[in-house]
Scaffold this motif. Structure first.
Motif, PDB file in Angstrom:
ATOM      1  N   CYS A 385       0.828  -1.203   0.000  1.00 46.00           N
ATOM      2  CA  CYS A 385       0.000   0.000   0.000  1.00 46.00           C
ATOM      3  C   CYS A 385       0.864   1.256   0.000  1.00 46.00           C
ATOM      4  CB  CYS A 385      -0.921  -0.024   1.225  1.00 46.00           C
ATOM      5  SG  CYS A 385      -2.056   1.364   1.329  1.00 46.00           S
ATOM      6  N   TRP A 386       1.893   1.254   0.818  1.00 42.93           N
ATOM      7  CA  TRP A 386       2.804   2.392   0.888  1.00 42.93           C
ATOM      8  C   TRP A 386       3.556   2.586  -0.429  1.00 42.93           C
ATOM      9  CZ3 TRP A 386       3.472   6.670   3.329  1.00 42.93           C
ATOM     10  CH2 TRP A 386       4.711   7.326   3.355  1.00 42.93           C
ATOM     11  N   ASP A 387       3.928   1.495  -1.087  1.00 43.44           N
ATOM     12  CA  ASP A 387       4.598   1.585  -2.390  1.00 43.44           C
ATOM     13  C   ASP A 387       3.695   2.256  -3.425  1.00 43.44           C
ATOM     14  OD1 ASP A 387       7.102   0.575  -1.881  1.00 43.44           O
ATOM     15  OD2 ASP A 387       6.531  -1.500  -2.243  1.00 43.44           O
ATOM     16  N   ASN A 388       2.401   1.969  -3.315  1.00 45.56           N
ATOM     17  CA  ASN A 388       1.451   2.514  -4.293  1.00 45.56           C
ATOM     18  C   ASN A 388       1.091   3.978  -4.013  1.00 45.56           C
ATOM     19  OD1 ASN A 388       1.346   0.029  -5.589  1.00 45.56           O
ATOM     20  ND2 ASN A 388      -0.425  -0.672  -4.406  1.00 45.56           N
ATOM     21  N   TYR A 389       1.409   4.451  -2.839  1.00 49.72           N
ATOM     22  CA  TYR A 389       1.060   5.822  -2.469  1.00 49.72           C
ATOM     23  C   TYR A 389       2.023   6.802  -3.123  1.00 49.72           C
ATOM     24  CZ  TYR A 389       0.524  10.034   0.374  1.00 49.72           C
ATOM     25  OH  TYR A 389       0.340  11.330   0.792  1.00 49.72           O
ATOM     26  N   LYS A 390       1.483   7.776  -3.808  1.00 48.89           N
ATOM     27  CA  LYS A 390       2.304   8.797  -4.447  1.00 48.89           C
ATOM     28  C   LYS A 390       2.479   9.944  -3.468  1.00 48.89           C
ATOM     29  CE  LYS A 390       2.819  11.495  -8.671  1.00 48.89           C
ATOM     30  NZ  LYS A 390       2.222  11.870  -9.989  1.00 48.89           N
ATOM     31  N   LYS A 411      10.048   7.250   1.567  1.00 48.12           N
ATOM     32  CA  LYS A 411       9.439   6.007   1.073  1.00 48.12           C
ATOM     33  C   LYS A 411      10.256   4.793   1.505  1.00 48.12           C
ATOM     34  CE  LYS A 411       6.617   5.651  -2.032  1.00 48.12           C
ATOM     35  NZ  LYS A 411       5.158   5.383  -2.113  1.00 48.12           N
ATOM     36  N   TYR A 509      -6.882  12.454   6.295  1.00 46.03           N
ATOM     37  CA  TYR A 509      -6.854  11.706   5.044  1.00 46.03           C
ATOM     38  C   TYR A 509      -8.049  10.772   4.882  1.00 46.03           C
ATOM     39  CZ  TYR A 509      -2.265  13.403   3.683  1.00 46.03           C
ATOM     40  OH  TYR A 509      -1.231  14.205   3.272  1.00 46.03           O
ATOM     41  N   ASN A 571      -1.499   2.513   6.096  1.00 45.05           N
ATOM     42  CA  ASN A 571      -2.504   2.281   5.038  1.00 45.05           C
ATOM     43  C   ASN A 571      -3.400   3.490   4.813  1.00 45.05           C
ATOM     44  OD1 ASN A 571      -1.564  -0.298   4.623  1.00 45.05           O
ATOM     45  ND2 ASN A 571      -3.110  -1.281   5.921  1.00 45.05           N
ATOM     46  N   PHE A 573      -2.746   6.385   4.058  1.00 47.80           N
ATOM     47  CA  PHE A 573      -2.273   7.330   3.051  1.00 47.80           C
ATOM     48  C   PHE A 573      -2.574   6.870   1.635  1.00 47.80           C
ATOM     49  CE2 PHE A 573       0.393   7.928   6.794  1.00 47.80           C
ATOM     50  CZ  PHE A 573       0.184   9.273   7.021  1.00 47.80           C
ATOM     51  N   ASN A 574      -3.320   5.809   1.481  1.00 48.72           N
ATOM     52  CA  ASN A 574      -3.632   5.316   0.135  1.00 48.72           C
ATOM     53  C   ASN A 574      -5.126   5.069  -0.008  1.00 48.72           C
ATOM     54  OD1 ASN A 574      -2.928   4.558  -2.475  1.00 48.72           O
ATOM     55  ND2 ASN A 574      -2.739   2.406  -1.924  1.00 48.72           N
TER      56      ASN A 574
END
Length: 574
Positions: A385-390, A411, A509, A571, A573-574
Motif C-alpha cells: 500500500c505504501w509503495d502505491n502511495y504517491k 518512502k 486523510y 494504510n 495514506f492510500n
C-alpha cells in the motif's frame, strides 16, 4: 566341530568333495537389493551348528564378477549374532589372488587374519583338507580390528552418498527411541541385513538408547514435511511423532522426487505451501540428484531454494532443516536464508537429545508462527500500500537540503523500519527483541508525523503551532473519553503528542475517527512511554518479554495489535 563347505545349488556337483566336509547348500543368490537379506537369513540358520571352519567359493553364481561368495564371507565377519563369525574362512577359486584383488574392493577380505585363499586350478580339495588340518583353528588369536583395517565396504549403488545412509540410520534409531520402528519394517530389515550397514554399525557403534515415552505437543498448527525419503519411513515416523498431538495437522509433499527435475520439485513445493499454508515446515536440503554434485554451491541446493521461496511467501512460516548434512557451509547458508532450526539426522549422535531438540524446535516454531505469520501477512500488505502511495512534494521547506533528502528517502525509510521491526521480533538472538521492535514501530509514526505536519514556533517561547504540510490548514486536537471523540481547535502554544498528531493525520486523510485504531495507537504509545524507553522495566511483568514467556496469549494479542496500529496508520495514506 564341523568343517562346513558352502556350495550353491547350481554348482553342487561341479567338484567331488572329500568326506571331511559337511556340505551346506546355499541358494544361488540373485544379485539385487534382497541379496543381503537372503545371505543373513541363511547364515542365521547355521547358528545352531558347532562350526570350526568354513570353506566356500569366491563366487556362488554364474556371474563371476559378483564375487557373491566373498560377500558371504564379509557377512560372516560382520554379523554380530553369529557364534562362528571368527572361524577360519577358506576361499577357493580359479584366479590368481592379485587378479581377484583388482576385480572388487570386497576381495580385501582375502588379506585379513584367519582367511585363506586356495587356487583350485592348482590344488585339489584334498589339499584344502590338509591345509585346514595344518592351520590353527583357535579363535582366541583372531584380531577383529585387523580385519577392519584391511577392508572398506562402500554404500550400495542405489545410495547417492552417505546422506541416504545416515538418513536411514537416523530413521531407525529415532524410531526405536519412540518405539515405532515396527512401522518401518523395510528400513529396519535393510539396516539389520544390509552388508554396508553392518559394516557401518561396527565402525560407528551406537549404544541402544533408552526408549522414550510418547509425548503431546500442545501447540496447534499445520506442519508440512518435505523430504525425498518420505516414502521410506519418514512420513510414518512423523505420523507417530504427532500421534498424541490432537491439534497438529501433518501433510507431506507426496511426489516422486526421483522422477522430477529440480525446477519441478521447487514448483511442486511452492504450490503445496501456498495451498496447505503450513505454520512449520520440516525441510530436507538434498531433494534431487543435482544436490549431490560435489561442486554445487550451498545456495543452489534444492532445499535452500525452497527455503528462500518460503520466506518470500511469508517470513513467519517457521522452517526447520532436517538433514543428514553436517557441512558447516550448508548450515550457514540455511541460517542466511532464514532457517529457524537445524537438526542433523544422524544415528550415531545422542538420540534422546535429537528427539528432544526436534520436539522443542517444533513447539517453538508453532508458537512463533502463530503471531509472526499474521504480522508478516499484514506487513506485506501495508508495504504494498505504501509503495502505491504517491507521496506529495513537501511544501514547507524549513531546511531545504534536509527536507529534500527527507522527501527522497521517506518512502524507503518507512519500509526499512517496518521490515526491521519484523526482523527484530523474528530474531531469537536479540534478547530484548520485542521491546526494540516497538521502538522501531513507533519511529514510523514519528517520521510520518514529521513529514505531514509542520511545527512552527518554539516550546521555550510557548508559541508552538501546527499545520498540515499539504494545505497549511491548522492541525486539530482529537481526544476521546469513554469511547467518544472530541475534535477541537488547538490554541497557539498548546502542544500535540505523537499519538494526537497521528489521530489528526488519519482523520485528515480518511475523514473518520476509528475507535479501535486510535485505541491501538494509544496502547502502543503507553507501552513505548512506560516500558520501552525504560531499560529497567523491559523484563518486568508489564514487558512483552515477560508476557511471551509467562502469558503467551496476552503477548500474542498485544504484539499483533501494536503492529496493526502502525500498519493501519500507514494504510491511511492510500
Amino acid at each position: 566341530m564341523k568343517n562346513i563347505i558352502l556350495v550353491s545349488d547350481m554348482m553342487d556337483n561341479e567338484y567331488p568333495l572329500p568326506d571331511f566336509f559337511d556340505k551346506e547348500k546355499i541358494a544361488t543368490p540373485n544379485f539385487d537389493e534382497e541379496i543381503d537379506s537372503a545371505i543373513t537369513n541363511y547364515l542365521t540358520n547355521l547358528n545352531n551348528k558347532e562350526i570350526s571352519s568354513i570353506t566356500l567359493p569366491v563366487n556362488l553364481s554364474q556371474n563371476f564378477l559378483e564375487l557373491s561368495g566373498i560377500r558371504v564371507g564379509h557377512h560372516i565377519r560382520l554379523t554380530k549374532e553369529l557364534k562362528y563369525r571368527k572361524v577360519p574362512l577358506i576361499f577357493y577359486g580359479s584366479l590368481e589372488l592379485e587378479t581377484l584383488a583388482k576385480i572388487s574392493p570386497l576381495s580385501s577380505i582375502l588379506f585379513t587374519p584367519n582367511v585363506y585363499y586356495v587356487n583350485i586350478s592348482r590344488y585339489s580339495f584334498e589339499d584344502i583338507v590338509k591345509y585346514i588340518n595344518a592351520i590353527s583353528l583357535s579363535l582366541n588369536d583372531f584380531d577383529f580390528n585387523k580385519y577392519l583395517d584391511f577392508v572398506r565396504i562402500e554404500p550400495p549403488a542405489n545410495y547417492q552418498s552417505h546422506h541416504s545412509v545416515d538418513n536411514e540410520i537416523a530413521l531407525i534409531e529415532w524410531s526405536k527411541y519412540l518405539r515405532c520402528d515396527n512401522q518401518i519394517v523395510e528400513v529396519k530389515e535393510n539396516l539389520k541385513n544390509g552388508l554396508y550397514f553392518k559394516y557401518h554399525s561396527v565402525l560407528n557403534p551406537v549404544e541402544s538408547p533408552e526408549t522414550g515415552t510418547q509425548f503431546e505437543i500442545t501447540e496447534k498448527g499445520n506442519i508440512l514435511l518435505i523430504d525425498d525419503e518420505w516414502e521410506k519411513g519418514w512420513k510414518d515416523f512423523y505420523n507417530y511423532f504427532f500421534h498424541y498431538s490432537g491439534q497438529i495437522w501433518l501433510d507431506t509433499l507426496s511426489i516422486d522426487f526421483k522422477s522430477l527435475s529440480q525446477t519441478e520439485i521447487i514448483q511442486e513445493a511452492k504450490n503445496k505451501i501456498e495451498t496447505f499454508k503450513p505454520d512449520v515446515i520440516l525441510l530436507d536440503l538434498r531433494l534431487c540428484d543435482i544436490d549431490f554434485e560435489d561442486e554445487l554451491p550451498s545456495n543452489k541446493l534444492t532445499g535452500i531454494q525452497i527455503l528462500d521461496i518460503v520466506k518470500n511467501i511469508n517470513k513467519g512460516i517457521q522452517v526447520i532443516i532436517t538433514t543428514a548434512s553436517n557441512k558447516v557451509w550448508n548450515f550457514e547458508a540455511a541460517k542466511k536464508y532464514g532457517a529457524n532450526g537445524y537438526i542433523i539426522k544422524s544415528g550415531i549422535s545422542n538420540i534422546k537429545e535429537d528427539i528432544k531438540n526436534l520436539k522443542t524446535l517444533i513447539e517453538e516454531g508453532l508458537k512463533r508462527s502463530s503471531f509472526l505469520k499474521i504480522i508478516n501477512q499484514k506487513l506485506k500488505a501495508a508495504i504494498q500500500c505504501w509503495d502505491n502511495y504517491k507521496i506529495h512534494q513537501r511544501r514547507n521547506l524549513t531546511d531545504q537540503m534536509h527536507d529534500t533528502l527527507w522527501h527522497a528517502n521517506l518512502k524507503l525509510q518507512i519500509k526499512d523500519f517496518l521490515n526491521n521491526a519484523f526482523d527484530t521480533i523474528n530474531n531469537d538472538e536479540i534478547q530484548e527483541r520485542f521491546t526494540i521492535s516497538i521502538l522501531l514501530l513507533y519511529r514510523v509514526i514519528e517520521m510520518l508525523n514529521e513529514f505531514f505536519i509542520v511545527e512552527e514556533g518554539t516550546y521555550f517561547k510557548k508559541d508552538i503551532s501546527y499545520k498540515f504540510d499539504i494545505d497549511d490548514q491548522p492541525v486539530p486536537r482529537i481526544s476521546f473519553n469513554t469511547g467518544n471523540y472530541n475534535i477541537e481547535t488547538l490554541s497557539k502554544g498548546k502542544t500535540l503528542s505523537t499519538k494526537e498528531k497521528a489521530y489528526a493525520i488519519y482523520h485528515k486523510y480518511k475523514n473518520v475517527t476509528p475507535k479501535d485504531l486510535f485505541k491501538m495507537i494509544n496502547n502502543l504509545t503507553e507501552y513505548r512511554n512506560k516500558v520501552a524507553i525504560h531499560p529497567d522495566k523491559r523484563f518486568k511483568e508489564e514487558s512483552l518479554e515477560y508476557l511471551f514467556e509467562n502469558k503467551f496469549d496476552d503477548f500474542k494479542r498485544i504484539i499483533v495489535n501494536h503492529f496493526n496500529a502502525v500498519m493501519n496508520y500507514v494504510n491511511s495514506f492510500n
